[in-house]
Design a protein around this motif. Structure first.
Motif, mmCIF file in Angstrom:
data_model
loop_
_atom_site.group_PDB
_atom_site.id
_atom_site.type_symbol
_atom_site.label_atom_id
_atom_site.label_comp_id
_atom_site.label_asym_id
_atom_site.label_seq_id
_atom_site.Cartn_x
_atom_site.Cartn_y
_atom_site.Cartn_z
ATOM 1 N N ASP A 65 -0.968 1.998 -0.023
ATOM 2 C CA ASP A 65 -1.034 0.842 -0.919
ATOM 3 C C ASP A 65 -0.130 0.990 -2.134
ATOM 4 O O ASP A 65 0.145 0.010 -2.820
ATOM 5 C CB ASP A 65 -2.468 0.648 -1.425
ATOM 6 C CG ASP A 65 -3.459 0.295 -0.334
ATOM 7 O OD1 ASP A 65 -3.061 -0.419 0.598
ATOM 8 O OD2 ASP A 65 -4.618 0.749 -0.408
ATOM 9 N N TYR A 94 -12.557 8.096 -5.108
ATOM 10 C CA TYR A 94 -11.514 8.218 -4.083
ATOM 11 C C TYR A 94 -11.666 7.048 -3.117
ATOM 12 O O TYR A 94 -12.701 6.893 -2.474
ATOM 13 C CB TYR A 94 -11.652 9.543 -3.328
ATOM 14 C CG TYR A 94 -10.591 9.763 -2.261
ATOM 15 C CD1 TYR A 94 -9.342 10.286 -2.593
ATOM 16 C CD2 TYR A 94 -10.847 9.439 -0.933
ATOM 17 C CE1 TYR A 94 -8.376 10.483 -1.636
ATOM 18 C CE2 TYR A 94 -9.876 9.637 0.041
ATOM 19 C CZ TYR A 94 -8.643 10.156 -0.312
ATOM 20 O OH TYR A 94 -7.675 10.356 0.648
ATOM 21 N N GLU A 95 -10.657 6.189 -3.090
ATOM 22 C CA GLU A 95 -10.619 5.030 -2.195
ATOM 23 C C GLU A 95 -11.899 4.214 -2.266
ATOM 24 O O GLU A 95 -12.481 3.802 -1.263
ATOM 25 C CB GLU A 95 -10.279 5.482 -0.770
ATOM 26 C CG GLU A 95 -8.897 6.129 -0.715
ATOM 27 C CD GLU A 95 -8.400 6.482 0.677
ATOM 28 O OE1 GLU A 95 -9.151 6.245 1.656
ATOM 29 O OE2 GLU A 95 -7.270 6.992 0.770
ATOM 30 N N ASP A 128 -0.301 12.660 -2.851
ATOM 31 C CA ASP A 128 -1.321 12.107 -3.736
ATOM 32 C C ASP A 128 -0.983 12.412 -5.192
ATOM 33 O O ASP A 128 -1.158 11.560 -6.069
ATOM 34 C CB ASP A 128 -2.692 12.689 -3.399
ATOM 35 C CG ASP A 128 -3.290 12.088 -2.142
ATOM 36 O OD1 ASP A 128 -2.955 10.930 -1.821
ATOM 37 O OD2 ASP A 128 -4.075 12.773 -1.476
ATOM 38 N N ARG A 180 -5.170 3.336 -1.432
ATOM 39 C CA ARG A 180 -4.757 4.371 -0.490
ATOM 40 C C ARG A 180 -3.290 4.725 -0.755
ATOM 41 O O ARG A 180 -2.589 4.006 -1.454
ATOM 42 C CB ARG A 180 -4.927 3.864 0.942
ATOM 43 C CG ARG A 180 -6.355 3.422 1.288
ATOM 44 C CD ARG A 180 -6.356 2.623 2.580
ATOM 45 N NE ARG A 180 -5.530 1.430 2.446
ATOM 46 C CZ ARG A 180 -5.175 0.633 3.467
ATOM 47 N NH1 ARG A 180 -5.582 0.922 4.697
ATOM 48 N NH2 ARG A 180 -4.422 -0.418 3.252
ATOM 49 N N ARG A 181 -2.847 5.831 -0.153
ATOM 50 C CA ARG A 181 -1.434 6.197 -0.320
ATOM 51 C C ARG A 181 -0.520 5.046 0.072
ATOM 52 O O ARG A 181 0.451 4.735 -0.623
ATOM 53 C CB ARG A 181 -1.093 7.407 0.559
ATOM 54 C CG ARG A 181 -1.520 8.748 0.037
ATOM 55 C CD ARG A 181 -0.990 9.842 0.950
ATOM 56 N NE ARG A 181 -1.576 11.155 0.654
ATOM 57 C CZ ARG A 181 -1.349 12.233 1.365
ATOM 58 N NH1 ARG A 181 -0.537 12.166 2.431
ATOM 59 N NH2 ARG A 181 -1.915 13.390 1.037
ATOM 60 N N ARG A 203 -0.765 8.936 -6.801
ATOM 61 C CA ARG A 203 -2.098 8.446 -7.192
ATOM 62 C C ARG A 203 -2.707 9.186 -8.373
ATOM 63 O O ARG A 203 -3.911 9.141 -8.566
ATOM 64 C CB ARG A 203 -3.044 8.515 -5.988
ATOM 65 C CG ARG A 203 -2.638 7.592 -4.852
ATOM 66 C CD ARG A 203 -3.782 7.309 -3.898
ATOM 67 N NE ARG A 203 -4.001 8.372 -2.923
ATOM 68 C CZ ARG A 203 -4.947 8.338 -1.981
ATOM 69 N NH1 ARG A 203 -5.776 7.312 -1.918
ATOM 70 N NH2 ARG A 203 -5.061 9.338 -1.117
#
Length: 469
Positions: free
Chosen positions: A160, A229-230, A185, A157-158, A189
């Motif tokens: 993290d 995604y996640e 993001d 996640r962001r 990410r």
């Protein structure tokens, strides 16, 4: 971006002066080079987890993380890497001697980037990439880390993601939420691979810009490598490309101005002057001027943080680095549409654009190809490929057919270059993965999805062992 102390402090006097900065990139064909930049996510190996570290998660800056990787590379190879610092923090390495022209830098969450040297052939690019990975392997083994090139982080996640101590990124992180929902993001990410290529004149730049910008969505589809995604599939093949659709659209995408008949160095400068600023550098420090107008600054209009300061060529050169279009113009052209991927695919990305743009006949064929459809069709295709990839609709068919024509032209272009390695093989060998894909094979994202639903049993963390360089 300029490093402290190496800015050009010449005052700006006119738009034509700034266009001249871009024109300084013009080179004769025998001086054209290939510069490949590639990013990868770090991860913590489960068998080497330390206190405060979580298995498979991105490593922190410190302790025992990204700072340690940079420090080890510099210490073990001190004659070829010089440290780059920001307020005392080690944030990159600048190449010396045999690495002159290369650099290692950090993206906002520690994505590790090699900006390769300008090289004469793709064979040299292959050797450079292999050498970089070989340099990283013993350091990663010592620290219990790994690196994997993927377009979007598959599960973190962001919150993290760690943060690197770069002043520029702190400014961007504060500004991004004001201009798009996905800018953080993009910063934290995503990973990309890009190739930087030369031009011989303004007209050569214009033609290469139009061809490469129009075809960039097809490259996005070919190299799509971010379907998670996640921790789960989210219906996209390139989540990285999707992120760019709502990051900061005033400085991103495929501006129609670049396709206009009047496009050239001055037109690009005029466009760039209306891209909001992020920062300026004075006295070796970065100052936040996010949202200010470079054009208004040149006119001498009052703006907070810029009052009494004279814009310089160095300021403009820094501002050029804050344009994020799918093809970016500096004193060379940057192809920016592809997800990071396997070493073979990252090399294929460079090979594709070299084949299309560096041979006269191939460039003419590619130019004719893109003129078969209006420019707006390519912009529309950009919106389709993050989800549909090569199955995106195109001219009564699918993007895969357009990709096949691109790969055919690039193959001809590389064959005409006749650059051979020690075995006598030419550069067309690097397009092999793309020939398989356009013939109907899976792109990287599709292969990962098959693994997720098959041998991984829904455990997306398995991707790191399989994607690790």
């Amino acid at each position: 971006m300029s490093n402290p102390g190496d800015q050009d402090t010449t005052p700006i006097e006119s738009v034509s002066q700034l266009a001249g900065v871009l024109a300084q990139g013009e080179k004769p064909k025998d001086a054209w080079r290939i510069g490949t930049e590639h990013e990868k996510f770090g991860f913590i190996r489960p068998q080497a987890t330390r206190p405060g570290h979580r298995p498979w998660m991105p490593p922190p800056y410190e302790p025992d993380g990204i700072h340690a990787v940079l420090s080890a590379m510099q210490q073990h190879n001190g004659t070829i890497w010089h440290d780059i610092r920001d307020k005392g923090a080690l944030i990159g390495l600048k190449g010396l001697n045999t690495q002159k022209g290369a650099s290692i830098s950090l993206e906002p969450a520690g994505q590790f980037e090699l900006s390769g040297k300008p090289l004469a052939s793709l064979h040299e690019t292959r050797a450079e990439m292999a050498g970089h990975f070989n340099d990283l392997h013993p350091i990663c083994e010592m620290l219990g880390l790994g690196f994997a090139p993927l377009g979007f982080h598959p599960f973190a996640r962001r919150e993290d993601m760690p943060r690197m101590p770069k002043s520029r990124y702190a400014i961007m992180q504060a500004y991004m939420p004001r201009v798009g929902s996905l800018g953080l993001d993009m910063m934290l990410r995503t990973c990309t691979v890009q190739v930087n290529l030369d031009f011989s004149s303004e007209q050569d730049m214009i033609r290469k810009m139009r061809v490469s910008l129009a075809l960039q969505p097809v490259a996005t589809a070919l190299f799509a490598n971010s379907p998670f995604y996640e921790g789960h599939p989210n219906g996209l093949l390139s989540n990285r490309a999707h992120v760019w659709t709502d990051t900061d659209n005033r400085r991103s995408g495929m501006p129609l101005e670049f396709f206009a008949p009047s496009f050239g160095f001055e037109a690009y400068v005029e466009w760039l002057l209306d891209v909001p600023m992020y920062f300026i550098m004075r006295d070796g420090r970065i100052h936040d001027v996010a949202g200010r107008s470079f054009r208004a600054w040149m006119k001498g209009e009052y703006q907070e943080g810029l009052d009494g300061l004279t814009p310089t060529i160095g300021d403009f050169e820094d501002h050029m680095t804050t344009a994020f279009t799918d093809v970016r113009l500096k004193q060379f052209l940057e192809m920016r549409g592809a997800d990071a991927g396997s070493p073979e695919m990252m090399l294929a990305q460079s090979a594709l654009w070299v084949g299309l743009l560096y041979d006269d006949a191939a460039l003419s064929a590619a130019d004719a190809l893109v003129h078969e459809q209006p420019w707006t069709s390519y912009v529309d295709l950009r919106a389709q490929v993050p989800r549909l990839g090569l199955d995106a609709p195109w001219a009564g068919g699918r993007a895969r057919e357009l990709a096949a024509r691109m790969v055919e032209i690039a193959t001809d272009g590389l064959r005409a270059r006749a650059c051979r390695d020690a075995t006598g093989a030419d550069e067309t060998q690097y397009l092999a993965p793309l020939h398989e894909i356009v013939a109907g094979g899976p792109i990287q994202a599709e292969a990962w999805l098959a693994a997720y639903h098959g041998r991984w049993n829904g455990d997306v963390t398995r991707i790191f062992d399989e994607a690790a360089i």
